[in-house]
Design a protein around this motif. Structure first.
Motif, mmCIF file in Angstrom:
data_model
loop_
_atom_site.group_PDB
_atom_site.id
_atom_site.type_symbol
_atom_site.label_atom_id
_atom_site.label_comp_id
_atom_site.label_asym_id
_atom_site.label_seq_id
_atom_site.Cartn_x
_atom_site.Cartn_y
_atom_site.Cartn_z
ATOM 1 N N VAL A 80 0.837 -1.190 -0.056
ATOM 2 C CA VAL A 80 0.017 0.257 0.133
ATOM 3 C C VAL A 80 0.716 1.203 -0.064
ATOM 4 C CG1 VAL A 80 -1.641 1.472 1.476
ATOM 5 C CG2 VAL A 80 -2.031 -0.984 1.107
ATOM 6 N N GLY A 81 1.900 1.159 0.876
ATOM 7 C CA GLY A 81 3.057 2.309 0.631
ATOM 8 C C GLY A 81 3.590 2.688 -0.592
ATOM 9 N N ALA A 82 3.792 1.476 -1.402
ATOM 10 C CA ALA A 82 4.488 1.610 -2.493
ATOM 11 C C ALA A 82 3.336 2.446 -3.616
ATOM 12 C CB ALA A 82 4.748 0.394 -3.226
ATOM 13 N N PHE A 83 2.113 2.048 -3.392
ATOM 14 C CA PHE A 83 1.288 2.455 -4.276
ATOM 15 C C PHE A 83 0.825 4.089 -3.864
ATOM 16 C CE2 PHE A 83 -3.599 3.406 -5.136
ATOM 17 C CZ PHE A 83 -3.368 2.995 -6.305
ATOM 18 N N PHE A 84 0.911 4.419 -2.589
ATOM 19 C CA PHE A 84 0.951 5.664 -2.407
ATOM 20 C C PHE A 84 2.009 6.644 -2.755
ATOM 21 C CE2 PHE A 84 -2.293 4.622 1.080
ATOM 22 C CZ PHE A 84 -3.386 5.210 0.517
ATOM 23 N N ASN A 85 3.142 5.827 -2.731
ATOM 24 C CA ASN A 85 4.312 6.390 -3.434
ATOM 25 C C ASN A 85 4.370 6.898 -4.722
ATOM 26 O OD1 ASN A 85 6.079 6.955 -1.106
ATOM 27 N ND2 ASN A 85 7.052 5.125 -1.020
ATOM 28 N N ALA A 86 3.782 6.067 -5.636
ATOM 29 C CA ALA A 86 3.568 6.260 -6.832
ATOM 30 C C ALA A 86 2.515 7.449 -7.028
ATOM 31 C CB ALA A 86 2.962 4.957 -7.542
ATOM 32 N N ILE A 87 1.567 7.466 -6.299
ATOM 33 C CA ILE A 87 0.587 8.430 -6.387
ATOM 34 C C ILE A 87 1.327 9.893 -6.125
ATOM 35 C CG2 ILE A 87 -1.399 9.711 -5.738
ATOM 36 C CD1 ILE A 87 -2.554 6.955 -5.087
ATOM 37 N N ILE A 88 2.253 9.962 -4.910
ATOM 38 C CA ILE A 88 2.826 11.258 -4.675
ATOM 39 C C ILE A 88 3.639 11.757 -5.873
ATOM 40 C CG2 ILE A 88 4.721 12.075 -3.322
ATOM 41 C CD1 ILE A 88 3.629 10.117 -1.339
ATOM 42 N N LEU A 89 4.286 10.716 -6.384
ATOM 43 C CA LEU A 89 5.436 11.072 -7.699
ATOM 44 C C LEU A 89 4.727 11.457 -8.813
ATOM 45 C CD1 LEU A 89 7.973 8.285 -7.772
ATOM 46 C CD2 LEU A 89 8.259 10.653 -6.784
ATOM 47 N N LEU A 90 3.361 11.157 -8.938
ATOM 48 C CA LEU A 90 2.367 11.392 -10.023
ATOM 49 C C LEU A 90 2.012 12.991 -9.774
ATOM 50 C CD1 LEU A 90 0.537 10.792 -12.539
ATOM 51 C CD2 LEU A 90 -1.341 10.141 -10.975
ATOM 52 N N LEU A 91 1.510 13.217 -8.674
ATOM 53 C CA LEU A 91 1.013 14.587 -7.975
ATOM 54 C C LEU A 91 2.328 15.629 -8.383
ATOM 55 C CD1 LEU A 91 -0.947 13.880 -4.808
ATOM 56 C CD2 LEU A 91 -1.783 14.617 -7.266
ATOM 57 N N LEU A 92 3.553 14.936 -7.760
ATOM 58 C CA LEU A 92 4.497 16.156 -7.868
ATOM 59 C C LEU A 92 5.010 16.204 -9.434
ATOM 60 C CD1 LEU A 92 6.908 14.764 -5.163
ATOM 61 C CD2 LEU A 92 5.435 16.870 -4.884
ATOM 62 N N SER A 93 4.794 15.266 -10.307
ATOM 63 C CA SER A 93 5.277 15.652 -11.824
ATOM 64 C C SER A 93 4.272 16.673 -12.318
ATOM 65 C CB SER A 93 5.503 14.276 -12.552
ATOM 66 O OG SER A 93 4.403 13.778 -12.301
ATOM 67 N N ILE A 94 2.977 16.941 -11.762
ATOM 68 C CA ILE A 94 2.161 17.561 -12.524
ATOM 69 C C ILE A 94 2.194 18.733 -11.524
ATOM 70 C CG2 ILE A 94 0.846 16.124 -13.742
ATOM 71 C CD1 ILE A 94 -1.342 16.338 -11.334
ATOM 72 N N ALA A 95 2.880 19.060 -10.551
ATOM 73 C CA ALA A 95 2.649 20.251 -9.532
ATOM 74 C C ALA A 95 3.634 21.343 -10.085
ATOM 75 C CB ALA A 95 3.415 19.967 -8.217
ATOM 76 N N ASP A 96 3.061 22.667 -9.964
ATOM 77 C CA ASP A 96 3.994 23.759 -10.078
ATOM 78 C C ASP A 96 5.040 24.229 -9.170
ATOM 79 O OD1 ASP A 96 2.838 24.990 -8.352
ATOM 80 O OD2 ASP A 96 1.661 26.116 -9.537
ATOM 81 N N VAL A 97 6.002 24.824 -9.720
ATOM 82 C CA VAL A 97 7.286 25.121 -8.757
ATOM 83 C C VAL A 97 7.005 25.180 -7.303
ATOM 84 C CG1 VAL A 97 9.446 26.072 -8.662
ATOM 85 C CG2 VAL A 97 8.458 25.745 -10.883
ATOM 86 N N GLU A 98 6.031 26.274 -7.104
ATOM 87 C CA GLU A 98 5.789 26.711 -5.956
ATOM 88 C C GLU A 98 5.160 25.719 -5.030
ATOM 89 O OE1 GLU A 98 4.607 28.358 -8.481
ATOM 90 O OE2 GLU A 98 5.056 30.272 -8.422
ATOM 91 N N SER A 99 4.329 24.964 -5.531
ATOM 92 C CA SER A 99 3.624 23.704 -4.664
ATOM 93 C C SER A 99 4.561 22.711 -4.500
ATOM 94 C CB SER A 99 2.539 23.260 -5.763
ATOM 95 O OG SER A 99 1.517 24.117 -5.971
ATOM 96 N N PHE A 100 5.553 22.662 -5.611
ATOM 97 C CA PHE A 100 6.602 21.386 -5.546
ATOM 98 C C PHE A 100 7.329 21.577 -4.354
ATOM 99 C CE2 PHE A 100 10.397 19.576 -6.718
ATOM 100 C CZ PHE A 100 10.197 18.041 -7.282
#
Lengths: 349, 330
Positions: free
Chosen positions: B155-175
């Motif tokens: 489950v942790g690995a799955f959530f990590n993937a979601i985090i990476l997905l979110l970060l890759s679409i984030a803008d600089v400030e949110s990142f």
């Protein structure tokens, strides 16, 4: 990234750009990209030569911020810029039609029809290549080396830019003006910029310059330190940057230190033009303890204008100057009988 | 089981000392003798503002979060009988991070100050229930500790993937905000937040401390514990839920601070043995003191800037732990 982290140690020598002059790239050092890598990257701009280019067939030659020569046969007609401030510069020079792409940070309506390359950190190489650009404007810091190295390997000219000070903006105007064959527009831009900045400098506020805390981004609080265009903007606008003595250009600062320094004025960059944001996060722990916040001496500014070392710096300085004048006026009123005495006003604690 | 009181007394003295030093030093130095007058309002000005609105809530938050993480770590190690167990073993850090990062990337962080802690808390609870569901589905009616660990990992690995997905679409400030949040820091401490945290930590801590005897028996094996009168499944489920709630609340206000919950229980076990009547309260006190020390270092070491606290807990905690490990053996 909305600004690059490279700093010039010496201001570039700028003269009237003649077609044969190669604008200067000074020795530089790289600062750590404050947000991710704490690795100090040592820049490698070599002292350059103002060599005359004899050849007539390549009149569009400049040296970029990495000390590399950018040589075009024709003025650039299909430009991809992944640096928002340089995109604005291209538009200011009247070459907006030459742009063939934008990034998500280029929010100008006149660019809305262009394909977006997404963010500026990892732009898609294939998408850029597919646009058949004859000039790519890319960040000069090492992080982006793979991208520009591969573009150059494919024969696409890359202009590496780092922008940290207002002088850098002037220098890029001249060099991009050369590559776009817009030397006159560049000269005109410089004249206007000088005139507008000089007008502000010659119009100081009464009293001691108010100390200004500029918040580049609030979570975690980050400010503009010495050697940045924002530090210069604050000074031109008649204020004094309260973190001018910081050890880095874009230091992350603690709330305790902000309270201890007790700035007269707090200026915060908000995303897009969300004026709403500032009111909310200024309620976060500590901010309400600042006299400047409690007495409403805060200014929310558009991050797209203020956090960008581009052609908008004069406008940014004018907005800040007008606000500081307002603040100085309030303090003069408080000072009552001393209102006539310029040196007595200007304290508002 | 002699020596519990003096040992806990030692830790209380240590924690008090650390707290005094922590309150005193920082961007503005506040001499220890001025702390009380400042609190009583006899000293006005910036020092008092810093003390009352920034430093004290932060010290209290460090104590609560450090204590909760170490106590939860001890609990998970007792239940899972696995030395690698730590507070985030049920995927809580991943779930909390997804919640917090989603809020930041959506741009809600600046508009609604409570959105990030709320998002993190909801994410943490979601992860916890997901892991328990997966473990139940795979392991039948009994909570098998190996299945539970495995469920936590996937489950942790799955959530990590979601985090990476979110970060890759984030803008600089949110990142930038998201990365800072994930490194764990206590700079967002407020009295209101601390009060909310206390509503979880006080009852949770008392409940877990009351489970010292069942934990001691469980350490000898679930069958043994069952024959000695422990209602094994009920105890385990209760302990999982309470410890996870503690961690979820801590993560909501401080981000993901690693190593406190792994290292402090082990260090105490190496020093003072495995008895839970001492270990549980001692881990709360020692965890609180350790995180408070780490946070104080994080505040002052590169002043006027600050380091993320999670960086210090790992940098200081790991060598300390290796030293204990080599000297005493497991």
């Amino acid at each position: 990234m909305w600004f690059s982290f490279r700093v010039r140690r010496t201001s570039p020598r700028i003269g009237r750009a003649s077609p044969s002059a190669t604008p200067f790239a000074g020795p530089g050092f790289a600062l750590p990209p404050a947000l991710l890598l704490l690795v100090l990257l040592v820049g490698c701009g070599e002292g350059a030569l103002d060599s005359d280019v004899a050849s007539d067939e390549a009149r569009f030659v400049v040296e970029d911020d990495r000390g590399l020569e950018v040589r075009l046969q024709e003025p650039a007609g299909r430009v991809v810029s992944i640096i928002p401030s340089m995109t604005e510069m291209v538009m200011t020079l009247g070459a907006g039609d030459a742009l063939v792409a934008r990034t998500r940070y280029d929010r100008d309506p006149s660019l809305a029809h262009l394909p977006s390359l997404g963010g500026t950190v990892r732009p898609n190489l294939e998408a850029i290549t597919d646009l058949r650009p004859d000039l790519v404007i890319a960040w000069s810091d090492e992080d982006h080396s793979p991208l520009s190295r591969r573009l150059r390997a494919m024969g696409i000219p890359v202009y590496h830019a780092s922008v940290q000070r207002i002088d850098d903006i002037r220098s890029h105007a001249l060099r991009l003006g050369r590559l776009l064959d817009r030397d006159d527009a560049a000269a005109h831009f410089l004249e206007t910029l000088e005139a507008r900045l000089a007008a502000l400098r010659e119009d100081p506020h009464p009293g001691t310059p108010p100390s200004v805390l500029y918040i580049v981004w609030h979570d975690p609080p980050q400010t503009a330190g010495p050697g940045t265009f924002l530090d210069e903007i604050i000074e031109v606008a008649g204020g004094s940057n309260i973190f001018r003595d910081a050890r880095s250009s874009w230091p992350q600062i603690s709330m305790e230190e902000i309270l201890r320094r007790n700035p007269d004025v707090v200026v915060t960059a908000t995303r897009h033009d969300g004026e709403v944001d500032q009111g909310r996060w200024l309620r976060a722990p500590g901010w309400q303890e600042l006299p400047a916040v409690r007495s409403g001496q805060t200014l929310a500014v558009n991050a797209d204008l203020f956090n960008r070392p581009g052609p908008g710096v004069a406008k940014a300085a004018e907005i800040l100057h007008a606000f500081l004048r307002e603040v100085a006026g309030m303090s003069t009123t408080h000072a009552g009988g001393h209102a006539e005495d310029r040196s007595a006003a200007g304290t508002f604690h | 089981m002699t020596g519990i009181a003096p040992r806990l007394g030692t830790l209380v003295v240590l924690l008090t000392g650390v707290a005094l030093v922590s309150v005193s030093i920082g961007a503005a130095r506040i001499p220890m003798l001025e702390i009380v007058p400042a609190l009583l309002g006899q000293i006005e000005g910036t020092s008092r503002s810093i003390l009352v609105h920034l430093r004290l809530p932060r010290v209290v938050l460090a104590i609560g979060v450090g204590g909760a993480l170490a106590l939860a770590g001890t609990t998970f190690q007792a239940l899972l009988r696995n030395p690698l167990a730590e507070p985030y073993v049920l995927g809580i850090s991943g779930g909390a991070a997804v919640g917090a990062v989603a809020v930041l990337v959506a741009g809600l962080g600046a508009r609604l100050p409570w959105a990030v802690p709320l998002g993190a808390f909801v994410g943490a609870l979601l992860a916890m229930f997901l892991v328990l569901r997966v473990a139940r589905a795979a392991g039948g009616s009994r909570l098998d500790s190996r299945v539970l660990i495995l469920a936590g990992v996937v489950v942790g690995a799955f959530f990590n993937a979601i985090i990476l997905l979110l970060l890759s679409i984030a803008d600089v400030e949110s990142f930038r905000s998201a990365i800072f949040w994930m490194m764990g820091n206590l700079s967002g401490a407020t009295w209101g937040g601390n009060l909310l945290l206390a509503l979880y930590i006080l009852p949770g801590t008392i409940l877990l401390l009351a489970l010292a005897r069942p934990f001691d028996l469980l350490a000898r094996g679930e069958d043994v514990a069952f024959h000695l009168g422990v209602r094994v499944e009920r105890t385990k489920l209760l302990a999982y839920l309470v410890a996870s709630l503690l961690v979820a609340a801590a993560v909501a206000f401080a981000g993901v601070i690693g190593f406190v919950g792994l290292i402090v229980p082990h260090a105490l076990r190496l020093l003072w043995g495995p008895g839970h009547r001492l270990l549980l309260p001692a881990s709360f006190l020692a965890g609180a003191a350790f995180l408070l020390m780490a946070d104080t270092v994080a505040r002052v070491v590169i002043a006027p800037a600050e380091l993320p606290t999670g960086v210090i807990t790992a940098l200081a905690g790991v060598p300390l732990f290796v030293f204990l490990l080599v000297r005493r053996g497991v």
